[in-house]
Write a protein that holds these residues in place. Structure first.
Motif, PDB file in Angstrom:
ATOM      1  N   ILE A  20       0.861  -1.183   0.000  1.00 35.96           N
ATOM      2  CA  ILE A  20       0.000   0.000   0.000  1.00 35.96           C
ATOM      3  C   ILE A  20       0.899   1.235   0.000  1.00 35.96           C
ATOM      4  CG2 ILE A  20      -1.801   1.265   1.261  1.00 35.96           C
ATOM      5  CD1 ILE A  20      -2.115  -1.684   2.689  1.00 35.96           C
ATOM      6  N   GLY A  21       0.602   2.201  -0.854  1.00 41.00           N
ATOM      7  CA  GLY A  21       1.422   3.414  -0.866  1.00 41.00           C
ATOM      8  C   GLY A  21       0.804   4.492  -1.734  1.00 41.00           C
ATOM      9  N   GLY A  22       1.300   5.707  -1.569  1.00 37.63           N
ATOM     10  CA  GLY A  22       0.824   6.817  -2.382  1.00 37.63           C
ATOM     11  C   GLY A  22      -0.246   7.617  -1.669  1.00 37.63           C
ATOM     12  N   GLN A  23      -0.858   8.507  -2.423  1.00 36.19           N
ATOM     13  CA  GLN A  23      -1.874   9.378  -1.827  1.00 36.19           C
ATOM     14  C   GLN A  23      -2.941   9.707  -2.853  1.00 36.19           C
ATOM     15  OE1 GLN A  23       0.772  12.430  -0.630  1.00 36.19           O
ATOM     16  NE2 GLN A  23       1.261  13.061  -2.726  1.00 36.19           N
ATOM     17  N   GLY A  24      -4.167   9.885  -2.341  1.00 39.99           N
ATOM     18  CA  GLY A  24      -5.276  10.235  -3.234  1.00 39.99           C
ATOM     19  C   GLY A  24      -6.328   9.149  -3.263  1.00 39.99           C
ATOM     20  N   HIS A  25      -7.218   9.241  -4.235  1.00 36.31           N
ATOM     21  CA  HIS A  25      -8.315   8.283  -4.404  1.00 36.31           C
ATOM     22  C   HIS A  25      -7.737   6.860  -4.514  1.00 36.31           C
ATOM     23  CE1 HIS A  25     -12.458   7.367  -5.551  1.00 36.31           C
ATOM     24  NE2 HIS A  25     -11.996   6.576  -6.495  1.00 36.31           N
ATOM     25  N   PRO A  26      -8.359   5.908  -3.846  1.00 36.58           N
ATOM     26  CA  PRO A  26      -7.781   4.544  -3.885  1.00 36.58           C
ATOM     27  C   PRO A  26      -7.814   3.912  -5.280  1.00 36.58           C
ATOM     28  CG  PRO A  26      -9.831   4.557  -2.616  1.00 36.58           C
ATOM     29  CD  PRO A  26      -9.539   5.986  -2.961  1.00 36.58           C
ATOM     30  N   LEU A  27      -6.731   3.235  -5.593  1.00 30.44           N
ATOM     31  CA  LEU A  27      -6.591   2.497  -6.859  1.00 30.44           C
ATOM     32  C   LEU A  27      -6.180   1.070  -6.504  1.00 30.44           C
ATOM     33  CD1 LEU A  27      -6.194   2.211  -9.987  1.00 30.44           C
ATOM     34  CD2 LEU A  27      -3.839   3.001  -9.629  1.00 30.44           C
ATOM     35  N   LEU A  28      -7.073   0.131  -6.798  1.00 26.46           N
ATOM     36  CA  LEU A  28      -6.770  -1.281  -6.536  1.00 26.46           C
ATOM     37  C   LEU A  28      -6.026  -1.834  -7.749  1.00 26.46           C
ATOM     38  CD1 LEU A  28      -7.280  -3.869  -4.765  1.00 26.46           C
ATOM     39  CD2 LEU A  28      -9.357  -4.211  -6.120  1.00 26.46           C
ATOM     40  N   VAL A  29      -4.841  -2.420  -7.506  1.00 28.70           N
ATOM     41  CA  VAL A  29      -4.036  -2.955  -8.611  1.00 28.70           C
ATOM     42  C   VAL A  29      -3.975  -4.474  -8.482  1.00 28.70           C
ATOM     43  CG1 VAL A  29      -1.725  -3.062  -9.620  1.00 28.70           C
ATOM     44  CG2 VAL A  29      -2.670  -0.858  -8.887  1.00 28.70           C
ATOM     45  N   LEU A  30      -4.423  -5.168  -9.509  1.00 30.66           N
ATOM     46  CA  LEU A  30      -4.455  -6.637  -9.476  1.00 30.66           C
ATOM     47  C   LEU A  30      -3.395  -7.199 -10.429  1.00 30.66           C
ATOM     48  CD1 LEU A  30      -8.335  -7.128  -9.480  1.00 30.66           C
ATOM     49  CD2 LEU A  30      -6.772  -7.023  -7.511  1.00 30.66           C
ATOM     50  N   THR A  51      -3.810   6.533  -4.086  1.00 31.45           N
ATOM     51  CA  THR A  51      -3.350   5.582  -3.072  1.00 31.45           C
ATOM     52  C   THR A  51      -3.451   4.184  -3.690  1.00 31.45           C
ATOM     53  OG1 THR A  51      -4.275   6.993  -1.358  1.00 31.45           O
ATOM     54  CG2 THR A  51      -3.640   4.746  -0.716  1.00 31.45           C
ATOM     55  N   VAL A  52      -2.296   3.589  -3.901  1.00 31.20           N
ATOM     56  CA  VAL A  52      -2.265   2.298  -4.596  1.00 31.20           C
ATOM     57  C   VAL A  52      -2.393   1.165  -3.578  1.00 31.20           C
ATOM     58  CG1 VAL A  52      -0.910   0.757  -6.047  1.00 31.20           C
ATOM     59  CG2 VAL A  52      -0.874   3.221  -6.484  1.00 31.20           C
ATOM     60  N   TRP A  53      -3.375   0.302  -3.806  1.00 28.13           N
ATOM     61  CA  TRP A  53      -3.526  -0.920  -3.002  1.00 28.13           C
ATOM     62  C   TRP A  53      -3.218  -2.094  -3.921  1.00 28.13           C
ATOM     63  CZ3 TRP A  53      -5.533  -1.353   2.133  1.00 28.13           C
ATOM     64  CH2 TRP A  53      -5.805  -0.121   2.739  1.00 28.13           C
ATOM     65  N   ALA A  54      -2.150  -2.790  -3.616  1.00 25.25           N
ATOM     66  CA  ALA A  54      -1.735  -3.900  -4.491  1.00 25.25           C
ATOM     67  C   ALA A  54      -1.699  -5.212  -3.703  1.00 25.25           C
ATOM     68  CB  ALA A  54      -0.372  -3.604  -5.106  1.00 25.25           C
ATOM     69  N   PRO A  55      -2.871  -5.872  -3.585  1.00 28.11           N
ATOM     70  CA  PRO A  55      -2.897  -7.151  -2.855  1.00 28.11           C
ATOM     71  C   PRO A  55      -2.302  -8.274  -3.710  1.00 28.11           C
ATOM     72  CG  PRO A  55      -5.063  -6.694  -3.761  1.00 28.11           C
ATOM     73  CD  PRO A  55      -4.193  -5.503  -4.122  1.00 28.11           C
ATOM     74  N   THR A  56      -1.792  -9.274  -3.021  1.00 26.90           N
ATOM     75  CA  THR A  56      -1.344 -10.494  -3.702  1.00 26.90           C
ATOM     76  C   THR A  56      -2.517 -11.470  -3.687  1.00 26.90           C
ATOM     77  OG1 THR A  56       0.874 -10.097  -2.862  1.00 26.90           O
ATOM     78  CG2 THR A  56       0.403 -12.318  -3.673  1.00 26.90           C
ATOM     79  N   HIS A  57      -2.860 -12.002  -4.862  1.00 23.63           N
ATOM     80  CA  HIS A  57      -4.002 -12.920  -4.918  1.00 23.63           C
ATOM     81  C   HIS A  57      -3.776 -14.106  -3.968  1.00 23.63           C
ATOM     82  CE1 HIS A  57      -4.913 -10.666  -8.454  1.00 23.63           C
ATOM     83  NE2 HIS A  57      -4.168 -11.355  -9.302  1.00 23.63           N
ATOM     84  N   PRO A  58      -4.855 -14.655  -3.397  1.00 21.85           N
ATOM     85  CA  PRO A  58      -4.708 -15.893  -2.610  1.00 21.85           C
ATOM     86  C   PRO A  58      -3.997 -16.974  -3.437  1.00 21.85           C
ATOM     87  CG  PRO A  58      -6.938 -15.034  -2.420  1.00 21.85           C
ATOM     88  CD  PRO A  58      -6.241 -14.180  -3.451  1.00 21.85           C
ATOM     89  N   GLY A  59      -3.139 -17.733  -2.774  1.00 27.23           N
ATOM     90  CA  GLY A  59      -2.405 -18.803  -3.479  1.00 27.23           C
ATOM     91  C   GLY A  59      -1.139 -18.318  -4.153  1.00 27.23           C
ATOM     92  N   PHE A  60      -0.967 -16.994  -4.231  1.00 30.46           N
ATOM     93  CA  PHE A  60       0.232 -16.418  -4.848  1.00 30.46           C
ATOM     94  C   PHE A  60       1.147 -15.853  -3.754  1.00 30.46           C
ATOM     95  CE2 PHE A  60      -0.549 -15.966  -9.493  1.00 30.46           C
ATOM     96  CZ  PHE A  60      -1.855 -16.412  -9.552  1.00 30.46           C
ATOM     97  N   GLY A  61       2.427 -15.758  -4.097  1.00 29.62           N
ATOM     98  CA  GLY A  61       3.400 -15.038  -3.270  1.00 29.62           C
ATOM     99  C   GLY A  61       3.274 -15.328  -1.794  1.00 29.62           C
ATOM    100  N   ARG A  62       3.095 -14.270  -1.006  1.00 31.34           N
ATOM    101  CA  ARG A  62       3.034 -14.430   0.445  1.00 31.34           C
ATOM    102  C   ARG A  62       1.604 -14.395   0.982  1.00 31.34           C
ATOM    103  NH1 ARG A  62       7.064  -9.767   0.808  1.00 31.34           N
ATOM    104  NH2 ARG A  62       6.452  -9.525   2.995  1.00 31.34           N
TER     105      ARG A  62
END
Lengths: 262, 315
Positions: A20-30, A51-62
């Motif tokens: 999560i980082g940045g500032q402003g209107h939320p932007l979900l990044v998949l 504001t960038v929200w970059a979740p890792t999909h379930p089953g991926f990465g951590r």
């Protein structure tokens, strides 16, 4: 941009790792099948405006496993839930490759939950001509050069791919590949129903493609543009399947311009 | 022993139950070992249960029903998700066994299989069901699973020390289920040819090299699709075959007992060694390969029957 932070957000009992980082209107990044690369160059630029929200999909990465998931529609429902749990309100959603397919599917399920939509070389539609490359046929080492147009033009090439992966990174790459197989094996990388639901999505949409995409043919970009009522297609020349990595500055400029337009 | 594969030149028997039905009519006394039906790629286990039952009926109860997970090629052929391979293997097996042993009609709502009305009328002659055999090349999970159920377990194309380790997993599974492991539970499959002279046998044995090499040449992801093996299975496979068989010379394949070729006396010695090393009750022969011609093959089978097998009875 301030240093991004990492968080674990529990959704339906699954711990989701997110940058999560940045500032402003939320932007979900998949992210796409390659996994969550964190705050790369384009994301830092976009983070100046959103504001960038970059979740890792379930089953991926951590992120934790979700062996019950069976298709991209499951992932789409999951990320709609993620939006609620993370308290993002009505975010813009930007997805790349299978993340783009997920974003498009989320919009068909609940267009009102999403503000604007950016789809970057999304899978999900059966190409009218040509085929989506069978990524499971090839080893990751063989795939990488097929994924991009020209490594020499990629500013972050050395940073991202310049050294052999550590054992931990190899394990994550294997997890990513397994989860991608779980989600996209059959019908391969597309959903025959999706085309029938895309006309529901009245959200402003930007579809971005690399002219030289050898994974998902650019004709799919035309199909998305035709099926989505308010979509524009931007095709980047001398670019393959990874526009955000191959042309980060141009990609970020396009994205910011589109998302900031009233 | 007959097997089934798809989309590969290494085996063009595309329907093990079809071949079993033919053999049921062309043989009178021999057991017919199906090794075997490829469970994970089967979409209708009820139909498979019926077909095996029918082969058992036609043969007068001579079917030995082997079940296999298949090789990577079958994943592409059937477009079956390799991630689900083991789950489908086990669920398909469970449904077949239920078809054979529990009166219908019943409903099956599993994870991968869904049948609202299961009621097969064609059931095996052998009760409660034909003996079940399971081959193994590397997965410890399969050995454990077979051990828990008391099925006959047959490693193939592995060195002796790896076969012994797989048998240990089998014994562990058997112990968990409180079963005693007998000779009948353990087998070993070997490529073998004999001839009247050593020279002729060695020449014929070279044909087996083809199945260790050219038919397995190709991208690794084609032969081992993602997710088909567990982490433990993948690690064990790496240990089991640090070197691919395709990189070994004919002499190395002979030394490692991947291929046996010699006069009947020499073959008896080799087989006796297999028995000493592994303590198996069943030795399965892959008796023909690729361009090994018909007279050579028939002479080998004749000598196996006339000399090798009788001599083995005393080992």
């Amino acid at each position: 941009m301030a240093t991004p932070r990492e968080e674990t957000i529990s959704v339906g009992g699954i711990d989701v790792h997110a940058w999560i980082g940045g500032q402003g209107h939320p932007l979900l990044v998949l992210h796409g099948a390659g996994g969550n690369r964190g705050f790369t160059r384009w994301m830092r630029q976009v983070g100046e405006h959103f504001t960038v929200w970059a979740p890792t999909h379930p089953g991926f990465g951590r992120s934790a496993d979700a062996e019950w998931m069976d298709g991209i529609d499951d992932l789409a429902r999951f990320h709609l839930w993620f939006i609620e749990k993370a308290g993002l309100g009505r975010p813009h959603v930007l997805g790349h490759s299978i993340g783009g397919w997920t974003a498009a599917d989320m919009a068909t399920m609940s267009p009102g939950s999403i503000d604007k939509l950016v789809l970057v070389a999304p899978a999900g539609l059966k190409p009218e001509t040509g085929e989506i490359l069978d990524v499971f046929y090839h080893s990751p080492a063989e795939l990488l050069p097929m994924t991009v147009h020209d490594p020499k033009t990629i500013p972050e090439w050395n940073e991202l791919y310049g050294r052999p992966p550590t054992p931990a990174e190899q394990e994550i790459a294997l997890r990513n590949r397994e989860m991608t197989a779980r989600l996209t094996w059959k019908p391969y990388m597309h959903d025959p129903q999706l085309a029938h639901f895309l006309p529901r999505v009245g959200n402003p949409a930007l579809v971005v493609w690399g002219r030289e995409d050898r994974i998902v043919p650019v004709v799919c970009g035309e199909q998305y543009r035709t099926l989505l009522p308010r979509a524009r297609l931007a095709v980047l020349e001398r670019c393959g399947h990874l526009p955000p990595i191959e042309q980060p500055d141009e990609f970020a400029r396009l994205g910011i311009e589109f998302l900031e337009a009233s | 022993m007959i097997n089934e594969h798809h989309s590969t030149p290494s085996c063009v028997d595309v329907g093990v139950n079809m071949t079993a039905a033919v053999l049921a009519r062309t043989t009178r006394r021999a057991k017919i070992l199906l090794l075997g039906n490829i469970l994970p790629i089967e979409d209708n286990p009820v139909r498979m249960a019926e077909q095996i039952a029918m082969a058992d009926l036609i043969s007068g109860g001579r079917v030995l029903s082997g079940f296999v997970r298949g090789v990577g090629i079958e994943t592409w052929w059937s477009n079956s998700n390799p991630i689900h391979n083991r789950e489908r293997f086990e669920e398909c097996h469970d449904l077949i066994l239920k078809c054979w042993t529990e009166p219908g009609p019943f409903r099956w709502e599993g994870q991968h299989y869904h049948f609202r009305h299961v009621n097969p009328w064609c059931l095996p002659l052998q009760r409660p069901h034909p003996p079940i055999w399971i081959p193994g090349t590397a997965s410890p999970e399969t050995a454990l699973w077979a051990g828990r159920r008391g099925y006959t377990y047959v490693p193939f194309l592995v060195p002796f020390e790896i076969a012994r380790e797989l048998f240990e997993f089998y014994r562990q599974g058997a112990a968990e289920a409180g079963r005693t492991v007998t000779d009948d539970n353990l087998g070993f499959l070997i490529c073998a040819v004999t001839a009247d002279t050593k020279e002729k046998a060695l020449e014929a044995g070279r044909h087996f090299v083809w199945r260790m090499g050219p038919t397995l040449r190709g991208p690794v992801d084609f032969f081992a699709p993602v997710g088909m093996r567990s982490r433990a299975g993948a690690q064990f496979a790496l240990k089991a075959r640090p070197r691919s068989l395709s990189t070994m010379s004919y002499e190395e394949l002979l030394d490692g007992h991947f291929i046996v070729a010699g006069t009947p006396d020499e073959v008896v010695d080799r087989f006796a060694r297999v028995r000493r090393e592994l303590g198996v009750g069943h030795l399965l022969l892959e008796a023909q390969e690729s361009r090994m011609d018909h007279p050579t093959t028939m002479r080998s089978i004749e000598l196996m029957g006339a000399k090798v097998i009788p001599a083995m009875a005393g080992v």
